[in-house]
Scaffold this active site. Structure first.
Site, PDB file in Angstrom:
ATOM      1  N   GLY A   1       6.746  -0.154   1.598  1.00  0.00           N
ATOM      2  CA  GLY A   1       6.765   0.979   0.662  1.00  0.00           C
ATOM      3  C   GLY A   1       6.521   2.293   1.386  1.00  0.00           C
ATOM      4  O   GLY A   1       5.870   3.196   0.857  1.00  0.00           O
ATOM      5  N   ALA A   2       7.065   2.429   2.610  1.00  0.00           N
ATOM      6  CA  ALA A   2       6.715   3.578   3.464  1.00  0.00           C
ATOM      7  C   ALA A   2       7.751   4.684   3.455  1.00  0.00           C
ATOM      8  O   ALA A   2       7.668   5.604   4.249  1.00  0.00           O
ATOM      9  CB  ALA A   2       6.462   3.099   4.893  1.00  0.00           C
TER      10      ALA A   2
ATOM     11  N   ARG B   1       7.922   6.883   1.304  1.00  0.00           N
ATOM     12  CA  ARG B   1       7.252   8.101   0.790  1.00  0.00           C
ATOM     13  C   ARG B   1       5.773   7.820   0.550  1.00  0.00           C
ATOM     14  O   ARG B   1       5.303   6.694   0.758  1.00  0.00           O
ATOM     15  CB  ARG B   1       7.941   8.581  -0.481  1.00  0.00           C
ATOM     16  CG  ARG B   1       8.033   7.526  -1.582  1.00  0.00           C
ATOM     17  CD  ARG B   1       8.932   8.041  -2.704  1.00  0.00           C
ATOM     18  NE  ARG B   1       9.360   7.014  -3.615  1.00  0.00           N
ATOM     19  CZ  ARG B   1       8.717   6.689  -4.746  1.00  0.00           C
ATOM     20  NH1 ARG B   1       7.611   7.305  -5.081  1.00  0.00           N
ATOM     21  NH2 ARG B   1       9.191   5.750  -5.531  1.00  0.00           N
TER      22      ARG B   1
ATOM     23  N   ASP C   1      12.839  -6.251  -0.313  1.00  0.00           N
ATOM     24  CA  ASP C   1      12.033  -6.351  -1.538  1.00  0.00           C
ATOM     25  C   ASP C   1      10.872  -7.292  -1.226  1.00  0.00           C
ATOM     26  O   ASP C   1      11.082  -8.497  -1.028  1.00  0.00           O
ATOM     27  CB  ASP C   1      12.906  -6.911  -2.666  1.00  0.00           C
ATOM     28  CG  ASP C   1      12.117  -7.120  -3.953  1.00  0.00           C
ATOM     29  OD1 ASP C   1      10.882  -6.909  -3.957  1.00  0.00           O
ATOM     30  OD2 ASP C   1      12.739  -7.518  -4.958  1.00  0.00           O
ATOM     31  N   VAL C   2       9.651  -6.749  -1.189  1.00  0.00           N
ATOM     32  CA  VAL C   2       8.504  -7.575  -0.777  1.00  0.00           C
ATOM     33  C   VAL C   2       8.214  -8.712  -1.754  1.00  0.00           C
ATOM     34  O   VAL C   2       7.538  -9.672  -1.390  1.00  0.00           O
ATOM     35  CB  VAL C   2       7.223  -6.728  -0.575  1.00  0.00           C
ATOM     36  CG1 VAL C   2       7.403  -5.722   0.552  1.00  0.00           C
ATOM     37  CG2 VAL C   2       6.786  -6.043  -1.870  1.00  0.00           C
TER      38      VAL C   2
ATOM     39  N   SER D   1      -7.090  -0.489  -5.158  1.00  0.00           N
ATOM     40  CA  SER D   1      -7.172   0.762  -5.921  1.00  0.00           C
ATOM     41  C   SER D   1      -8.523   0.816  -6.633  1.00  0.00           C
ATOM     42  O   SER D   1      -9.097  -0.237  -6.955  1.00  0.00           O
ATOM     43  CB  SER D   1      -6.059   0.808  -6.971  1.00  0.00           C
ATOM     44  OG  SER D   1      -6.295   1.848  -7.904  1.00  0.00           O
TER      45      SER D   1
ATOM     46  N   TYR E   1      -1.944  -3.732 -13.487  1.00  0.00           N
ATOM     47  CA  TYR E   1      -2.219  -3.114 -12.172  1.00  0.00           C
ATOM     48  C   TYR E   1      -3.650  -3.402 -11.722  1.00  0.00           C
ATOM     49  O   TYR E   1      -3.905  -3.729 -10.561  1.00  0.00           O
ATOM     50  CB  TYR E   1      -1.974  -1.620 -12.329  1.00  0.00           C
ATOM     51  CG  TYR E   1      -2.071  -0.778 -11.083  1.00  0.00           C
ATOM     52  CD1 TYR E   1      -1.023  -0.732 -10.164  1.00  0.00           C
ATOM     53  CD2 TYR E   1      -3.201   0.018 -10.844  1.00  0.00           C
ATOM     54  CE1 TYR E   1      -1.097   0.081  -9.041  1.00  0.00           C
ATOM     55  CE2 TYR E   1      -3.271   0.826  -9.727  1.00  0.00           C
ATOM     56  CZ  TYR E   1      -2.226   0.860  -8.827  1.00  0.00           C
ATOM     57  OH  TYR E   1      -2.298   1.663  -7.717  1.00  0.00           O
TER      58      TYR E   1
ATOM     59  N   ALA F   1      -3.911  -6.977 -10.579  1.00  0.00           N
ATOM     60  CA  ALA F   1      -3.270  -7.152  -9.269  1.00  0.00           C
ATOM     61  C   ALA F   1      -4.147  -6.569  -8.169  1.00  0.00           C
ATOM     62  O   ALA F   1      -4.314  -7.166  -7.101  1.00  0.00           O
ATOM     63  CB  ALA F   1      -1.891  -6.487  -9.268  1.00  0.00           C
ATOM     64  N   LYS F   2      -4.715  -5.384  -8.426  1.00  0.00           N
ATOM     65  CA  LYS F   2      -5.481  -4.711  -7.380  1.00  0.00           C
ATOM     66  C   LYS F   2      -6.821  -5.396  -7.114  1.00  0.00           C
ATOM     67  O   LYS F   2      -7.338  -5.349  -5.996  1.00  0.00           O
ATOM     68  CB  LYS F   2      -5.673  -3.229  -7.740  1.00  0.00           C
ATOM     69  CG  LYS F   2      -4.390  -2.410  -7.667  1.00  0.00           C
ATOM     70  CD  LYS F   2      -3.667  -2.566  -6.334  1.00  0.00           C
ATOM     71  CE  LYS F   2      -2.691  -1.451  -6.027  1.00  0.00           C
ATOM     72  NZ  LYS F   2      -1.927  -1.702  -4.799  1.00  0.00           N
TER      73      LYS F   2
HETATM   74  P1  NAP Z   1       4.745   5.720  -4.330  1.00  0.00           P
HETATM   75  O1  NAP Z   1       4.792   7.128  -3.879  1.00  0.00           O
HETATM   76  O2  NAP Z   1       5.261   5.382  -5.685  1.00  0.00           O
HETATM   77  O3  NAP Z   1       5.477   4.819  -3.220  1.00  0.00           O
HETATM   78  C1  NAP Z   1       5.591   3.430  -3.368  1.00  0.00           C
HETATM   79  C2  NAP Z   1       6.726   2.932  -2.494  1.00  0.00           C
HETATM   80  O4  NAP Z   1       6.798   1.498  -2.652  1.00  0.00           O
HETATM   81  C3  NAP Z   1       8.088   3.505  -2.895  1.00  0.00           C
HETATM   82  O5  NAP Z   1       8.775   3.975  -1.758  1.00  0.00           O
HETATM   83  C4  NAP Z   1       8.782   2.312  -3.534  1.00  0.00           C
HETATM   84  O6  NAP Z   1      10.185   2.286  -3.370  1.00  0.00           O
HETATM   85  C5  NAP Z   1       8.175   1.158  -2.749  1.00  0.00           C
HETATM   86  N1  NAP Z   1       8.367  -0.129  -3.424  1.00  0.00           N
HETATM   87  C6  NAP Z   1       8.244  -0.400  -4.751  1.00  0.00           C
HETATM   88  N2  NAP Z   1       8.528  -1.692  -5.000  1.00  0.00           N
HETATM   89  C7  NAP Z   1       8.858  -2.256  -3.806  1.00  0.00           C
HETATM   90  C8  NAP Z   1       9.281  -3.551  -3.415  1.00  0.00           C
HETATM   91  N3  NAP Z   1       9.409  -4.550  -4.305  1.00  0.00           N
HETATM   92  N4  NAP Z   1       9.533  -3.782  -2.097  1.00  0.00           N
HETATM   93  C9  NAP Z   1       9.433  -2.786  -1.198  1.00  0.00           C
HETATM   94  N5  NAP Z   1       9.038  -1.534  -1.503  1.00  0.00           N
HETATM   95  C10 NAP Z   1       8.762  -1.265  -2.803  1.00  0.00           C
HETATM   96  O7  NAP Z   1       3.248   5.142  -4.323  1.00  0.00           O
HETATM   97  P2  NAP Z   1       1.915   5.642  -3.583  1.00  0.00           P
HETATM   98  O8  NAP Z   1       1.180   6.517  -4.531  1.00  0.00           O
HETATM   99  O9  NAP Z   1       2.224   6.114  -2.217  1.00  0.00           O
HETATM  100  O10 NAP Z   1       1.107   4.262  -3.529  1.00  0.00           O
HETATM  101  C11 NAP Z   1       1.132   3.394  -2.400  1.00  0.00           C
HETATM  102  C12 NAP Z   1       0.158   2.247  -2.631  1.00  0.00           C
HETATM  103  O11 NAP Z   1      -1.150   2.773  -2.856  1.00  0.00           O
HETATM  104  C13 NAP Z   1       0.494   1.390  -3.846  1.00  0.00           C
HETATM  105  O12 NAP Z   1       0.173   0.042  -3.585  1.00  0.00           O
HETATM  106  C14 NAP Z   1      -0.415   1.946  -4.909  1.00  0.00           C
HETATM  107  O13 NAP Z   1      -0.671   1.009  -5.918  1.00  0.00           O
HETATM  108  C15 NAP Z   1      -1.658   2.280  -4.094  1.00  0.00           C
HETATM  109  N6  NAP Z   1      -2.517   3.300  -4.714  1.00  0.00           N
HETATM  110  C16 NAP Z   1      -2.055   4.557  -4.966  1.00  0.00           C
HETATM  111  C17 NAP Z   1      -2.917   5.491  -5.554  1.00  0.00           C
HETATM  112  C18 NAP Z   1      -2.496   6.900  -5.852  1.00  0.00           C
HETATM  113  O14 NAP Z   1      -3.305   7.640  -6.461  1.00  0.00           O
HETATM  114  N7  NAP Z   1      -1.310   7.350  -5.477  1.00  0.00           N
HETATM  115  C19 NAP Z   1      -4.229   5.121  -5.880  1.00  0.00           C
HETATM  116  C20 NAP Z   1      -4.652   3.825  -5.613  1.00  0.00           C
HETATM  117  C21 NAP Z   1      -3.792   2.929  -5.019  1.00  0.00           C
HETATM  118  P3  NAP Z   1      11.157   2.992  -4.451  1.00  0.00           P
HETATM  119  O15 NAP Z   1      11.032   4.436  -4.197  1.00  0.00           O
HETATM  120  O16 NAP Z   1      12.522   2.451  -4.115  1.00  0.00           O
HETATM  121  O17 NAP Z   1      10.676   2.564  -5.802  1.00  0.00           O
END
Ligand code: NAP
Length: 255
Positions: free
Chosen positions: A13-14, A16, A64-65, A143, A155, A158-159
Site C-alpha cells: 500500500g505504498a 501514497r 492484491d495483498v 491503529s 476495522y 482487524a486492527k
Molecule cells: P491510504 O492513503 O488510503 O493508502 C492505502 C494504500 O493501500 C493505497 O495506496 C491503496 O491502494 C492500498 N491498498 C488498498 N487495498 C490494497 C490491497 N488489497 N492490496 C494492496 N494495496 C492495497 O491509507 P493510509 O492512511 O496511508 O494508511 C496506511 C495504513 O495505516 C493502513 O493500514 C491504515 O489502516 C493505517 N492507519 C492509518 C491511519 C490514518 O490516520 N491515516 C491511522 C491508523 C492506522 P488504492 O489507492 O489502489 O486503493
C-alpha cells in the site's frame, strides 16, 4: 552509510500516504525498496519518486495483498528483481465504516481481508526467506481504532487482530532472527482520513484542525511520524524488541 544499506524492504500500500512516507524513509537510509500496491502503474510512479541511494534500487509491483496467489507472486518478484527480502511492512489498508446495524457482509469481509488476511498472506510468503537467511523484520500497521471506535467494528477488529498476529509472530519467529512489531497510528493526515472527513460532511482542513485541537500535542500526525518509528523498529537497533505494538498518536488515547 545508511541503516539499511544492502537491505531490501517491501512496503504494501505504498503508492501514497503512510506507506509512501515509510518507503521514502527506507530509501533515504540506503534500502532498495519494493513499492507494492493494487495498481502497478501507481506503484511504479511512486517507486520512481523515491529518494534512492547510490547502489540501491526501487521497483513498483502491482499486487492484491488479500489474494494468496498475488501475495506469493509479489514476494517472489521482489526476491527476483531486488535480489532478496529483509523487511516487510504490512501497511495496505482500506476502510468501510458504518454503524454495526448498517454494516454489510461485504464491508466486514473486505476490511478483514485486506488488513488481517493480507498481513497473514504477505508474512507467510516472506517468512520462508527470513527463516532461511536467519534475518527478517516485519512491521504491521495497527491503529488506535484497535481500542474501539464508533462506526469501525470491522476495522477495529482487524486492527486488534493485527496486534495478536504480531505477538504470535514474535514468539514463533524470534528463534530464527526475525523481529515482528506493530505501530498503531493515531490521526495521520492522508487520503484515508480525508475520506473520513468527506463521509462525515466536514471540510478536510476543518477536520484536521478539530483532530489537532483534541490531541495532547496539538497537531495531527504526518506519514513522516510513522516512517521514523517504522525505521527504528525495522533497524538492528531494535533487535531486542519484538511482538510489541507502539502507539504513535501524539498521546491521543491517554485520556
Ligand atoms: P491510504 O492513503 O488510503 O493508502 C492505502 C494504500 O493501500 C493505497 O495506496 C491503496 O491502494 C492500498 N491498498 C488498498 N487495498 C490494497 C490491497 N488489497 N492490496 C494492496 N494495496 C492495497 O491509507 P493510509 O492512511 O496511508 O494508511 C496506511 C495504513 O495505516 C493502513 O493500514 C491504515 O489502516 C493505517 N492507519 C492509518 C491511519 C490514518 O490516520 N491515516 C491511522 C491508523 C492506522 P488504492 O489507492 O489502489 O486503493
Amino acid at each position: 552509510m545508511g541503516r539499511f544499506d544492502g537491505r531490501v524492504a517491501v512496503v504494501t500500500g505504498a503508492a501514497r500516504g503512510i506507506g509512501f512516507g515509510t518507503a521514502s524513509r527506507f530509501a533515504q537510509e540506503g534500502a532498495s525498496v519494493a513499492v507494492l500496491d493494487l495498481d502497478e502503474a501507481s506503484a511504479a510512479q511512486a517507486a520512481a519518486r523515491l529518494p534512492v541511494a547510490d547502489g540501491a534500487r526501487a521497483v513498483g509491483i502491482g499486487a492484491d495483498v488479500s489474494s494468496t496467489e498475488s501475495a506469493e507472486a509479489a514476494v517472489e518478484r521482489v526476491v527476483a528483481e531486488l535480489g532478496g527480502i529483509h523487511i516487510l511492512v504490512n501497511n495496505a489498508g482500506i476502510t468501510r465504516d458504518n454503524l454495526l446495524f448498517k454494516m454489510t457482509d461485504d464491508d466486514w469481509d473486505l476490511v478483514m481481508n485486506v488488513h488481517l488476511r493480507g498481513a497473514f498472506l504477505m508474512t507467510r510468503a516472506a517468512q520462508k526467506h527470513f527463516v532461511a537467511q536467519r534475518y527478517g523484520k516485519i512491521l504491521n500497521l495497527s491503529s488506535v481504532s484497535a481500542l474501539g471506535n464508533r462506526g469501525q467494528a470491522n476495522y477495529s477488529a482487524a486492527k486488534m487482530g493485527i496486534q495478536g498476529l504480531t505477538r504470535t509472530l514474535g514468539i514463533e519467529l524470534g528463534p530464527f532472527g526475525v523481529n515482528a512489531n506493530a505501530i498503531a497510528p493515531g490521526f495521520i493526515a492522508t487520503d484515508m482520513t480525508d475520506a473520513t472527513a468527506a463521509r462525515l460532511g466536514i471540510d478536510v482542513d476543518e477536520f484536521r484542525k478539530m483532530n489537532a485541537e483534541a490531541n495532547p500535542v496539538k497537531r495531527v500526525g504526518l506519514p513522516e511520524d510513522i516512517a521514523a518509528a517504522a525505521a527504528f523498529l525495522c533497524s538492528d537497533e531494535a533487535s531486542y524488541i519484538t511482538g510489541q505494538t507502539l502507539y504513535v498518536d501524539g498521546g491521543a488515547k491517554l485520556g
